[in-house]
Structure formats: C-alpha cells, structure tokens
Enzyme design. Sequence first.
Site, short mmCIF file in Angstrom:
data_model
loop_
_atom_site.label_atom_id
_atom_site.label_comp_id
_atom_site.label_asym_id
_atom_site.label_seq_id
_atom_site.Cartn_x
_atom_site.Cartn_y
_atom_site.Cartn_z
N CYS A 169 -46.52 53.13 -21.47
CA CYS A 169 -45.86 53.86 -22.55
C CYS A 169 -44.33 53.75 -22.49
CB CYS A 169 -46.27 55.33 -22.54
SG CYS A 169 -48.00 55.58 -22.11
N HIS A 309 -40.28 62.39 -25.60
CA HIS A 309 -41.53 61.66 -25.42
C HIS A 309 -42.63 62.48 -26.10
CE1 HIS A 309 -44.36 58.89 -23.71
NE2 HIS A 309 -44.92 59.79 -22.93
N GLU A 320 -41.48 67.62 -19.43
CA GLU A 320 -40.32 67.07 -20.13
C GLU A 320 -39.31 68.16 -20.48
OE1 GLU A 320 -41.13 64.82 -23.72
OE2 GLU A 320 -39.13 63.93 -23.67
N LYS A 341 -44.14 61.80 -32.16
CA LYS A 341 -45.60 61.62 -31.97
C LYS A 341 -46.40 62.71 -32.68
CE LYS A 341 -45.36 59.17 -27.53
NZ LYS A 341 -43.92 59.33 -27.19
N HIS A 346 -49.70 58.84 -30.43
CA HIS A 346 -49.13 58.09 -29.30
C HIS A 346 -49.50 56.61 -29.46
CE1 HIS A 346 -47.58 56.95 -25.56
NE2 HIS A 346 -47.87 58.03 -24.85
N PHE A 405 -47.66 56.09 -18.45
CA PHE A 405 -48.82 56.37 -17.63
C PHE A 405 -48.73 55.50 -16.37
CE2 PHE A 405 -53.63 56.17 -17.22
CZ PHE A 405 -53.76 57.50 -16.91
#
Lengths: 418, 382
Positions: A169, A309, A320, A341, A346, A405
């Site tokens: 990602c 993110h 985050e 997102k 995503h 990830f």
Amino acid sequence: MTRVVITGIGVVSPVGNGREEFWAHLAAGRSGIGPITLFDASEFPVRIGGEVRGLDFPALGRSFPAATACRDRKVLLGLAAAGEALLDARLSEARFERASLHVGVGLEMLHLEDLTPFAAVERISLAIAAQLPGALAGRLLQTPLDTTADLLGERYGFGGGRFTNCSACAAGAQSVGEAFHMVRAGRVELALAGATDSMLNPLGLGGFSLLRVLSARNDSPPQACRPFDASRQGTALGEGAAFLVLERLDHALARGARCYSELLGYGSSMDGFRVSDPEPGGRGAVRSMAAALADAGLSPGQIDCVNAHGTGTPKNDVVETLAIKDVLGDRAYEVPVHAVKSMTGHMIAASGAVEAAAAALTLHHRCVPPTINLDTPDPECDLDYVPGRAREFAGQTVLSNSFGFGGQNATLIFGRCS
Amino acid sequence: MPATPPTPRQAVVTGIGMVTPLGDSPAAVLAGIEAGRSAARAPSFDAAALLCPLAAPIDGFDPERHVDDVKSLRLMSRDAQLAVAAARMALADAGLEPRRPYAPEDIALYGATGLTGMPAEEVAALVRHSADPEGNLDLRRFGSVTLKRVRPVLSFRILANMPICFVSIAGSIRGANGIYTPWEGQGAHAIAAGIRAIEEGLAPCAVVGGCDVRTHEFAFVSLQQLGAFQSWADHGEGAVPGEGAAFLVLEEQSLAADREARVYATIPRHAIGTTSSKVPLADTLAGLVSAARPDGAARIVAAGDGDRPIRQAEADAIERAGLGAADTLYPKRHVGNLYAAAAAVQVALAAAMVERAGTGHAVLANCFGYGSQQGSFLLEAV
C-alpha cells in the site's frame, strides 16, 4: 536546490475517470463503493468494492496494441491513467530519453478459471506444461508486475529507467517519492510516476476477507468505508490508478507547462514490528512523516493539511491519529485531516498515487475533499477530519500518508505552486 | 543512459551475505566456480514437458538457523526465509550484529523480489474445491466453500513485498526503503537505490539485495510462457532457474572508516538502463558498460549464462568497451540464474574479488538478464 513540480495528472478510480471527473466527485463527497459486478461474488463474505467503471478499453487497446491480449486489469487501468497524465502535461507525443518511469503495483493476478480444467490433476503446473505452448490458449499464467512499465516504456521510451515498486500500500507514494528524488538530484529531467492496482478478483477479495480487514456492510456499500468513525469495521477494497508528471521547475517554465503543485518532500520508513499489524504506537508512521518534513526543510507548523492513509480499519485510524499528533503537536488540531479512501475504498498499491493526485489537486483547486461516513467520531480519533462536506482551503502545504501491509510507510509533502 | 553524477559521498561495501546453490559465502561460490562446479541438475519434478531440463536448487537450507522467532516461519515463503538468512549474514559480516553504531531508522533497506511463487499444491486445492460437476469454475462455491479452506497466512507468503518486510523485522532495519520486482534488472535498481540513498545523504547505511525461488514447477511454467527458455529451444542451452538470496551492506565511506570497518570495495560508478525492441540489445548493453566507465577494470563478473542471445550481446558490449582482454567470470553458469537475487550475487562476487585483488584493482559487475531493465556497477579497491 532544484525545485520539482507536477505538470500532468491522470486518474482512473471508483469515483471517476479522468482528472476532472475524479476531482469533481471527490469534492462532492460521492462514494464509489458498490456491489461487485466484475465477477460473481454473491457467496463471498464481502460482496462490495470500489470498481472502476466506464473505461473505454477498446480505445486503450488502440493506443497500446500490445495490451489487447492482457487480462490483468491493473495493467489496463495503469495505461489509461498514465496516458492521461502525459496528455495533460502536453507530452503525449514525446519520446523520453532522460526521463524515468516509476510504477507501483500490487500482486500478480492468478486466473482461477484458467486452472479449473486441470482441477482433477495432481500436479497442476505440469499438466499445463504438458500442453504448452498452446496451454491456456496462449494466455499467461502470470502477468509479470513490470508489464505496465514495459508497455509504457515501449511507447514512450523512459531511458532513465523503468522502476516497478511492489511495496504494497506504500508503493504508489514510494514511486512518486523516488521519482521526485531522481528529478531533484538531476539524475533525470522528468519522470512519470504513479501506481496501479486491482485486487477485485476472487483471490484478491477472498484473501483480504480472510484477513478480516474488509467492511462487510454488504447492504449499504456507500457507507461501508468509515475512516475515523466509531462504527468502522474495516476498509472497502477498491481499484484504480494514478500517474503524475514530475519535472524540474525551470524545465516546466521553459515549455510553458501548467503546474498543479510543487513536490517538497518525501520520506519513508519501516515499522520493523510485525507483518500483520501496524506498530501500536505509530512510531513507523512518525518516522516517515518526520523524514518527509526534514526532506522538505519544513517544520510541523508549516503543514496546513493532512491527506490521511485513513483506511477505516479499527487499528490504522487510531495509530495514524496518534502518529499525526506526535509529529505535528498542537498543529494537528488546527489542520484538516481527510480520508480519500472513505470514497474510493482502498486501492492497495494505487492508493498512494491516487491520493498524491488528490493532494496536488487540493492545492490547485483550493479545496479539501471531505471524509464521508464520519457520523460518530471515535473518541480516540479526535482531529478535524473534514466530515461530510468539502472545505475551502487557503493553505500552502498538504502532507499525504501511505502505510503498507507489512510495515512500510511513505509520506509525501506537496506545496502550492508560486 | 544515465550514469551516476559526481557526489561528495561515496558508498562502500562493508558486508556480504548470500545463500546460493553453490555456497553461502562469496569465497565458497568463487571456489566452486574456480573448481568448475555447477549446481545445475534435473529438477525435483518431471520436466519432460518443459524446454528447460535443469534447475539449481539449494540443498540443506535450514531456516531455523536464521530466524529468532521460529513461529514466524509459517508466515514466510521460502523466498523470505532465504532473504532473512542472507541479510542477517550480511549484517554480521559487516560487524553490525549484534550491536551497531547506527539507529534502526538510519539504516535504509532496498530489496528485490521475484514473480509470486504460488505453491502448486495450494493452487490445485483452490480450483479442485471450486469446480462444479462439469469441471468449470464455480465462484459461488469458491466464495462459500473454498475460502473457508484457505489459510489466511497464504497472503503473507505470496505478497511481493513480504520477504523484505521480514528482513526489516529480523534485522531491525527501519529506515528509508523500497522494494522492486520481478527480475535481475530490478535487483540492480535496489542496489542503485541504496547507493543513491547514501550519496544523497538520506541514510548513512543501506542494506540492499534480493531473493528469488524459481526452482518449482509453477515458476518453470511461467518462465517458459514468458519466453525465458527460448534459448533452450533455439540453441539447446539456456538459463537454469535457481533459488537464493544475497544482500550487501553499504555504508558512507567516511563512516565506515571511522568505525574501522572491513571495506570490500567502493562503488564509484554505476549505470542503469532499459532494453527495447527498437534498439539492438548489444547497443544498449554497450552503452551501459561505457556509462559505468570501467577503464581500470581488469576483471568482469559477467551476466551471461546459457541464454545465448544475452551472452552474445554482452560479449559484444564488452568488446566494444575495449574490455575484451579482461578476465571474465560467468557465475550464472555455475550458480544458476537467481533472477531477482542475481544482481546482488553479481555485485557481491565482484566486491569480494576486488577485496581479494587489493589496491588498484577494479571489477565490473554486469546485471543483464531477462526483462527490460539492466544495470552495470563498477567496484574498485579502496
């Protein structure tokens, strides 16, 4: 120091294809999440996702004849976005020698339907091999991840190197960041950078379902992805691609190019913690943001907006938030923090690139897109997430986060063109 | 054909780790090459239907020797296990284990991984459980039945970035990073990224390398479909897919000197480039060799293996660069083609050769192979 600006943007995404439609729908807070139509997902635990719709694949095949036989959807999405970015930069007829190409990608796609005829066979690969070269009617068992880069390279050159980044990602943001460093250091005069991904296939959707990171709100797809909301269950899987044209400011000015924004800094880090979870204190994310600030020569007080993110998974959004507060201090409570997102889902490897495009357009249009579906704020997520409605923006900088990830983090900082 | 611009900071090689079919150190591999040994042999599966009859596997690799948390092995592909082993060897060789003068966030990590190696038996199980009575794929059955049989850990073993993420965890490396895929040229990109990170001051130390496992039947089928075995059909010789991993520790030269590190070699110049159907392969490779400016190189670690077109183009490029008289080593003929790991093996062997030869010596390492991306690195003695 050499200044680097963005002079072309191309996007295909669940909220719209093409820079203008993408931005219009993003600013309007329109969700791109809906029922899966690309294959029969009716018996899957998760049956929703963010599909790219309405792309003219035959036209794409005319531009890239070698791609007509390609079944890997992310290759086609990438070609469409890259083509638009070059056209937008008025470089679509160029052939680049001193330019580099940076493509972020996810995972090779495996077509289960290819293999089913061999289901009863003990050694499936050898059964296919026995039928080569005609096996699978000539279709590739695996489409190598450098295919997008090679197809673009064959058409446009990119003699400065074609980089295929697979940092999950974080791949999209890393591709843009590495391109930025290449141009800034004078190694190339121009770069095309972005990412493309589609995991909306049976193995991709099934695999992410098994990892329990997807929202299963199958009955209300547009409300499925709820970053920073107390009722969030997980993210929605999306697909898409975005590419940016990066060039030296003097190079752009000399040819009268339009500048969407300036790239000011790039940083990356690794959690080095566990491949399955983010480091709970968010220290990897902190290091990534701090590295980008140092690279840009900016202080935390000079950040005016954060493009988070913001996946909508329970763990990411808390971590985050902690990390943003750690890096920006009190400034974290003063700046808008929004999650693209919430609308696109995503897009895995492509997310960082699509969000980089959104960050550049945030500065260009002086508007921060909203975070949709944020109805009940999570008490642990206590920043200003721009809920529901876009907001005018007079700031000078946008910081964009991408966390991969496996523990890879990347941060880009964009500035208003002056 | 961009070459390295001048820079005040210089990257040097201070550590090497490798796990290959011919040995687990540059000395072992070079000894094997000098003795004329080859790791190539018939693969573990019936390859009668394939063009390539040989593979280069690693014997006796024990991942438990290299991984602290043995339970994590269930999440790791063989690629990842090899990568962790090689990276930890490199850090130890550089004298950076267990203690090091760099904070984890000051060490960069750039790696290359290969095509995803979906285990054939797991693929077979997926389709077997998802087929309807007529043998067609039934996605409803896949969603309702097969998915329940799939182990969630499969994701960790097939995602392309995971091997390098495991290296980060095992080696406590948390700095700038990037992962590239899927061929030797992208391995060269990883090495070049580490060099750039040091030259541009992004990190004082970088761990760079790659891993790949191409010895299983799924890989053979993919490689054959992609045309990587065409030389076997045309000439009766070709690339021999192998498996392995190699990593190098790069440090900024003055910092390595400060801590009195063993320095294998400097990497003063490198070039990366792109082959194209529009330009003869030999022209591109010659441009790369010239861009690395290997004027003083008396030896070459050549990329050529049994694949005749690549070998001939490289030989032509070397001749055109005026290096025809150089002593040339062909490691892949002995080790096999390690694809995403091949560039790190090439550069590591060159570094070891430079150190062995001593002051005044230089070795050119070519990273030419399947795919459009190619690289060439000049290594010199300190």
